[in-house]
Design an enzyme around this catalytic site. Structure first.
Site, PDB file in Angstrom:
ATOM      1  N   LYS A 107      -3.712  36.324  58.037  1.00  0.00           N
ATOM      2  CA  LYS A 107      -5.045  35.837  58.407  1.00  0.00           C
ATOM      3  C   LYS A 107      -4.836  34.612  59.296  1.00  0.00           C
ATOM      4  CE  LYS A 107      -7.895  37.424  54.587  1.00  0.00           C
ATOM      5  NZ  LYS A 107      -6.910  38.428  54.109  1.00  0.00           N
ATOM      6  N   ASP A 161      -5.612  40.443  60.059  1.00  0.00           N
ATOM      7  CA  ASP A 161      -6.852  40.710  59.315  1.00  0.00           C
ATOM      8  C   ASP A 161      -8.040  40.077  60.042  1.00  0.00           C
ATOM      9  OD1 ASP A 161      -5.478  41.977  57.258  1.00  0.00           O
ATOM     10  OD2 ASP A 161      -5.729  40.358  55.805  1.00  0.00           O
ATOM     11  N   GLN A 188     -14.557  45.435  61.797  1.00  0.00           N
ATOM     12  CA  GLN A 188     -15.435  45.653  60.635  1.00  0.00           C
ATOM     13  C   GLN A 188     -16.693  46.414  61.064  1.00  0.00           C
ATOM     14  OE1 GLN A 188     -15.516  41.521  60.772  1.00  0.00           O
ATOM     15  NE2 GLN A 188     -14.509  41.143  58.813  1.00  0.00           N
ATOM     16  N   ARG A 203      -7.211  48.634  62.536  1.00  0.00           N
ATOM     17  CA  ARG A 203      -7.621  49.036  61.178  1.00  0.00           C
ATOM     18  C   ARG A 203      -9.145  48.904  61.149  1.00  0.00           C
ATOM     19  NH1 ARG A 203      -6.405  44.668  57.055  1.00  0.00           N
ATOM     20  NH2 ARG A 203      -4.294  45.523  56.923  1.00  0.00           N
ATOM     21  N   LYS A 254     -15.100  48.231  56.411  1.00  0.00           N
ATOM     22  CA  LYS A 254     -16.553  47.987  56.463  1.00  0.00           C
ATOM     23  C   LYS A 254     -16.860  46.501  56.686  1.00  0.00           C
ATOM     24  CE  LYS A 254     -17.987  51.943  53.695  1.00  0.00           C
ATOM     25  NZ  LYS A 254     -18.802  52.432  52.574  1.00  0.00           N
ATOM     26  N   THR A 289     -10.588  52.324  53.601  1.00  0.00           N
ATOM     27  CA  THR A 289     -11.790  52.506  52.780  1.00  0.00           C
ATOM     28  C   THR A 289     -11.433  53.178  51.456  1.00  0.00           C
ATOM     29  OG1 THR A 289     -14.027  53.454  52.741  1.00  0.00           O
ATOM     30  CG2 THR A 289     -12.333  54.796  53.795  1.00  0.00           C
ATOM     31  N   HIS A 290     -12.296  52.964  50.447  1.00  0.00           N
ATOM     32  CA  HIS A 290     -12.172  53.711  49.192  1.00  0.00           C
ATOM     33  C   HIS A 290     -13.350  54.653  49.043  1.00  0.00           C
ATOM     34  CE1 HIS A 290     -10.837  49.524  48.885  1.00  0.00           C
ATOM     35  NE2 HIS A 290      -9.726  50.072  48.468  1.00  0.00           N
ATOM     36  N   ARG A 300     -14.098  38.183  46.514  1.00  0.00           N
ATOM     37  CA  ARG A 300     -14.629  39.193  47.442  1.00  0.00           C
ATOM     38  C   ARG A 300     -14.525  40.596  46.830  1.00  0.00           C
ATOM     39  NH1 ARG A 300     -12.044  36.034  51.397  1.00  0.00           N
ATOM     40  NH2 ARG A 300     -10.325  37.519  51.635  1.00  0.00           N
ATOM     41  N   ARG A 301     -13.458  40.806  46.035  1.00  0.00           N
ATOM     42  CA  ARG A 301     -13.321  42.124  45.378  1.00  0.00           C
ATOM     43  C   ARG A 301     -14.412  42.298  44.326  1.00  0.00           C
ATOM     44  NH1 ARG A 301     -10.210  41.692  49.090  1.00  0.00           N
ATOM     45  NH2 ARG A 301     -12.077  42.570  50.004  1.00  0.00           N
TER      46      ARG A 301
HETATM   47  C1  LIG Z   1      -6.492  48.073  53.417  1.00  0.00           C
HETATM   48  C2  LIG Z   1      -7.748  47.262  53.524  1.00  0.00           C
HETATM   49  C3  LIG Z   1      -7.762  46.137  54.329  1.00  0.00           C
HETATM   50  C4  LIG Z   1      -8.913  45.389  54.461  1.00  0.00           C
HETATM   51  N1  LIG Z   1      -8.937  44.341  55.355  1.00  0.00           N
HETATM   52  C5  LIG Z   1     -10.104  43.689  55.567  1.00  0.00           C
HETATM   53  C6  LIG Z   1     -10.222  42.701  56.583  1.00  0.00           C
HETATM   54  O1  LIG Z   1      -9.265  42.382  57.314  1.00  0.00           O
HETATM   55  N2  LIG Z   1     -11.418  42.086  56.751  1.00  0.00           N
HETATM   56  C7  LIG Z   1     -12.513  42.411  55.976  1.00  0.00           C
HETATM   57  O2  LIG Z   1     -13.595  41.843  56.182  1.00  0.00           O
HETATM   58  N3  LIG Z   1     -12.416  43.327  54.993  1.00  0.00           N
HETATM   59  C8  LIG Z   1     -11.260  43.977  54.774  1.00  0.00           C
HETATM   60  N4  LIG Z   1     -11.196  44.948  53.814  1.00  0.00           N
HETATM   61  C9  LIG Z   1     -12.312  45.111  52.833  1.00  0.00           C
HETATM   62  C10 LIG Z   1     -13.386  46.030  53.362  1.00  0.00           C
HETATM   63  O3  LIG Z   1     -14.062  45.414  54.427  1.00  0.00           O
HETATM   64  C11 LIG Z   1     -14.405  46.382  52.263  1.00  0.00           C
HETATM   65  O4  LIG Z   1     -14.997  45.217  51.785  1.00  0.00           O
HETATM   66  C12 LIG Z   1     -13.813  47.124  51.100  1.00  0.00           C
HETATM   67  O5  LIG Z   1     -12.835  48.031  51.509  1.00  0.00           O
HETATM   68  C13 LIG Z   1     -14.890  47.924  50.336  1.00  0.00           C
HETATM   69  O6  LIG Z   1     -15.443  48.875  51.192  1.00  0.00           O
HETATM   70  P1  LIG Z   1     -15.221  50.458  51.035  1.00  0.00           P
HETATM   71  O7  LIG Z   1     -14.917  51.006  52.390  1.00  0.00           O
HETATM   72  O8  LIG Z   1     -14.216  50.736  49.992  1.00  0.00           O
HETATM   73  O9  LIG Z   1     -16.653  51.034  50.696  1.00  0.00           O
HETATM   74  P2  LIG Z   1     -17.727  50.657  49.584  1.00  0.00           P
HETATM   75  O10 LIG Z   1     -18.957  51.401  49.983  1.00  0.00           O
HETATM   76  O11 LIG Z   1     -17.826  49.185  49.396  1.00  0.00           O
HETATM   77  O12 LIG Z   1     -17.110  51.272  48.272  1.00  0.00           O
HETATM   78  C14 LIG Z   1     -16.927  52.672  48.102  1.00  0.00           C
HETATM   79  C15 LIG Z   1     -16.381  52.919  46.716  1.00  0.00           C
HETATM   80  O13 LIG Z   1     -15.070  52.367  46.607  1.00  0.00           O
HETATM   81  C16 LIG Z   1     -14.874  51.756  45.340  1.00  0.00           C
HETATM   82  N5  LIG Z   1     -14.684  50.297  45.519  1.00  0.00           N
HETATM   83  C17 LIG Z   1     -14.833  49.596  46.671  1.00  0.00           C
HETATM   84  N6  LIG Z   1     -14.535  48.295  46.467  1.00  0.00           N
HETATM   85  C18 LIG Z   1     -14.236  48.171  45.162  1.00  0.00           C
HETATM   86  C19 LIG Z   1     -13.844  47.088  44.332  1.00  0.00           C
HETATM   87  N7  LIG Z   1     -13.704  45.857  44.812  1.00  0.00           N
HETATM   88  N8  LIG Z   1     -13.599  47.333  43.019  1.00  0.00           N
HETATM   89  C20 LIG Z   1     -13.702  48.578  42.509  1.00  0.00           C
HETATM   90  N9  LIG Z   1     -14.068  49.648  43.251  1.00  0.00           N
HETATM   91  C21 LIG Z   1     -14.327  49.456  44.553  1.00  0.00           C
HETATM   92  C22 LIG Z   1     -16.103  52.064  44.517  1.00  0.00           C
HETATM   93  O14 LIG Z   1     -15.867  53.267  43.847  1.00  0.00           O
HETATM   94  C23 LIG Z   1     -17.168  52.233  45.598  1.00  0.00           C
HETATM   95  O15 LIG Z   1     -18.237  53.024  45.176  1.00  0.00           O
HETATM   96  C24 LIG Z   1     -10.069  45.751  53.703  1.00  0.00           C
HETATM   97  C25 LIG Z   1     -10.051  46.886  52.916  1.00  0.00           C
HETATM   98  C26 LIG Z   1      -8.931  47.658  52.832  1.00  0.00           C
HETATM   99  C27 LIG Z   1      -8.975  48.910  52.008  1.00  0.00           C
END
Ligand SMILES: Cc1cc2nc3c(=O)[nH]c(=O)nc-3n(C[C@H](O)[C@H](O)[C@H](O)COP(=O)(O)OP(=O)(O)OC[C@H]3O[C@@H](n4cnc5c(N)ncnc54)[C@H](O)[C@@H]3O)c2cc1C
Length: 306
Positions: A97, A131, A162, A183, A186, A225-226, A287-288
């Protein structure tokens, strides 16, 4: 129920950060999202996921550092990580970062510090991902990335965009022309509606548009993404367009949807896990929690279990 924006606001409170990090009981809770306090704990975890077919990206937790000497210490930590990756023979790159390297103090300092890490990664045939932080630093992060990218190769340094930001599609169009490895995620910060889509459905629709742009570019990008809907949309598009599984990677965070991580690896997709470690876990951890406020209950339950 505590809201997402309250949790993100709490993540920025310096006083709480110091309070939380000084108590062992809070540290115990972080294991849900943080691989440990030491580099060796992170290496141990990375070995495990490598054995399951996933690669990693190392993240030393610390952001918005308050002094040049603290930023310098972060550079040394990353040089150490890069050397450790080679010594341990693990499959991992690194994520940094820019506020960790002094962006909040002086952007030139952050550039010079990041450059040292990218130079070392280049020497070791590794890769640095920059990041993306909150929107107050989006433009400067892209500018610094472009300088680094002009000096180093496509496979030395990449950036994050993002999908919640209104500007992102246009940034993605510009950056793929460099070319650059991106990368897409969201976005994890509190942003005003002028800069970010307030509705999740717009964030998701933009995510899919950007993924399609990235995958069509022929460059190796990361789909972070998850969200099963985003994953399915990516897989469907790739199949439709005849884009091979080896042409991109999915990325997920340590501790989140390990079942899905394993499933994608078994299905033959490239998957990279973001592995954070270190003492300065507070903002990352909060944030998590904000991404899924239900996580707060999990944390509270474990806190009272002792
Ligand atoms: C490898 C990686 C790198 C990242 N780097 C950055 C970055 O540089 N800058 C930035 O702003 N963000 C970053 N993020 C975070 C990202 O922006 C999102 O905030 C985060 O990934 C949650 O979004 P989602 O796509 O999983 O979808 P969401 O719609 O938020 O979640 C979809 C589903 O995933 C699961 N889930 C998501 N988050 C959680 C959690 N915290 N605990 C438990 N279950 C969860 C749940 O089942 C949820 O229903 C990164 C994420 C990943 C995976």
């Amino acid at each position: 129920m505590i809201s997402r924006s309250t949790l993100i606001w709490l993540s920025r409170q310096e006083g709480l950060k110091d309070f939380a990090t000084s108590f062992k009981i809070f540290k115990k809770l972080t294991t849900r999202f943080v691989a440990g306090e030491t580099i060796d704990e992170a290496v141990k975890f990375i070995r495990e996921i490598n054995a399951e077919g996933a690669s990693a990206t190392f993240d030393h937790l610390n952001e918005s550092v308050g002094s040049a000497s603290e930023a310098e210490a972060e550079v040394l930590e990353y040089l150490n990580i890069l050397s450790k990756i080679d010594d341990a023979g693990i499959n991992s790159n690194v994520s940094i970062k820019l506020t960790q390297f002094g962006l909040g103090l002086d952007s030139e300092l952050a550039y010079k510090n990041a450059r040292k890490v990218v130079e070392e990664a280049h020497r070791r045939d590794n890769f640095v991902r920059v990041d993306m932080e909150d929107s107050s630093v989006t433009q400067i992060t892209i500018d610094i990335f472009k300088r680094l990218r002009a000096e180093f190769g496509l496979n030395d340094v990449g950036i994050v965009l993002q999908s919640y930001l209104r500007r992102t599609y246009s940034d993605a169009e510009q950056l793929v022309k460099l070319p650059a490895r991106i990368r897409i995620c969201k976005g994890a910060y509190n942003e005003p509606p002028e800069v970010a889509f307030p509705d999740k459905k717009d964030v998701d629709a933009n995510y899919v548009r950007v993924v399609q742009l990235l995958l069509s570019s022929g460059i190796y990008h990361g789909v972070a993404t998850h969200d099963p809907k985003m994953i399915e949309a990516t897989i469907d598009f790739a199949k439709r367009e005849g884009i091979g599984k080896d042409k991109f990677e999915f990325q997920m965070l340590y501790g989140i949807r390990r079942d899905l991580q394993r499933q994608l690896a078994r299905d033959g997709y490239n998957i990279r896990i973001y592995v954070p470690y270190g003492k300065h876990w507070y903002p990352y951890f909060m944030r998590r929690l904000a991404e899924r406020p239900a996580n707060v209950w999990f944390v509270m339950k474990n806190l009272f279990k002792g």
